[in-house]
Design a protein around this motif. Structure first.
Motif, mmCIF file in Angstrom:
data_model
loop_
_atom_site.group_PDB
_atom_site.id
_atom_site.type_symbol
_atom_site.label_atom_id
_atom_site.label_comp_id
_atom_site.label_asym_id
_atom_site.label_seq_id
_atom_site.Cartn_x
_atom_site.Cartn_y
_atom_site.Cartn_z
ATOM 1 N N ARG A 42 -18.939 8.098 -107.666
ATOM 2 C CA ARG A 42 -18.500 7.147 -106.642
ATOM 3 C C ARG A 42 -17.218 7.648 -106.014
ATOM 4 O O ARG A 42 -16.376 8.240 -106.693
ATOM 5 C CB ARG A 42 -18.243 5.778 -107.269
ATOM 6 N N VAL A 45 -14.138 5.920 -99.430
ATOM 7 C CA VAL A 45 -13.823 6.696 -98.232
ATOM 8 C C VAL A 45 -12.494 6.190 -97.653
ATOM 9 O O VAL A 45 -12.353 5.021 -97.327
ATOM 10 C CB VAL A 45 -14.952 6.578 -97.181
ATOM 11 N N CYS A 56 -17.611 8.999 -92.680
ATOM 12 C CA CYS A 56 -17.201 9.988 -93.677
ATOM 13 C C CYS A 56 -17.693 11.379 -93.282
ATOM 14 O O CYS A 56 -18.850 11.571 -92.898
ATOM 15 C CB CYS A 56 -17.752 9.592 -95.047
ATOM 16 N N HIS A 57 -16.816 12.337 -93.377
ATOM 17 C CA HIS A 57 -17.130 13.719 -93.039
ATOM 18 C C HIS A 57 -18.262 14.224 -93.939
ATOM 19 O O HIS A 57 -18.248 14.004 -95.149
ATOM 20 C CB HIS A 57 -15.887 14.582 -93.227
ATOM 21 N N GLY A 58 -19.232 14.891 -93.342
ATOM 22 C CA GLY A 58 -20.392 15.374 -94.077
ATOM 23 C C GLY A 58 -20.042 16.303 -95.225
ATOM 24 O O GLY A 58 -20.688 16.282 -96.272
ATOM 25 N N LEU A 61 -19.214 14.209 -98.158
ATOM 26 C CA LEU A 61 -20.419 13.623 -98.762
ATOM 27 C C LEU A 61 -21.144 14.667 -99.612
ATOM 28 O O LEU A 61 -21.636 14.365 -100.698
ATOM 29 C CB LEU A 61 -21.351 13.070 -97.687
ATOM 30 N N LEU A 64 -19.316 15.001 -102.848
ATOM 31 C CA LEU A 64 -19.656 13.901 -103.749
ATOM 32 C C LEU A 64 -20.991 14.175 -104.447
ATOM 33 O O LEU A 64 -21.106 14.045 -105.665
ATOM 34 C CB LEU A 64 -19.707 12.580 -102.986
ATOM 35 N N ALA A 65 -21.993 14.584 -103.677
ATOM 36 C CA ALA A 65 -23.305 14.895 -104.243
ATOM 37 C C ALA A 65 -23.221 16.087 -105.197
ATOM 38 O O ALA A 65 -23.795 16.062 -106.286
ATOM 39 C CB ALA A 65 -24.311 15.167 -103.135
#
Length: 71
Positions: A42, A45, A56-58, A61, A64-65
């Motif tokens: 988690r 943002v 949120c900037h790609g 993301l 995070l993944a």
């Protein structure tokens, strides 16, 4: 899932890994290990994480993944 020895071991491994993960810490990523082989990451943002479209900037993301998969 019950708190088994295997689950406790997985959580200890994640805690050790997180302690050395300066990037995840700086981004405020928190990782939960509900059971071995599963991680939930988690991130809240912040204003400094959004792009010109105010989302949120790609790249963040993806980070995070990537963190969830690493754990």
């Amino acid at each position: 899932m019950p708190d088994t020895d295997t689950t406790r071991t997985a959580r200890r491994c994640a805690e050790t890994m997180y302690a050395k993960d300066a990037a995840s810490q700086a981004l405020g990523i928190h990782v939960d290990i509900p059971e071995p082989g599963r991680a939930v990451a988690r991130m809240t943002v912040r204003e400094d994480m959004v792009n010109g479209f105010d989302v949120c900037h790609g790249g963040l993301l993806f980070t995070l993944a990537d963190t969830a998969f690493a754990f």
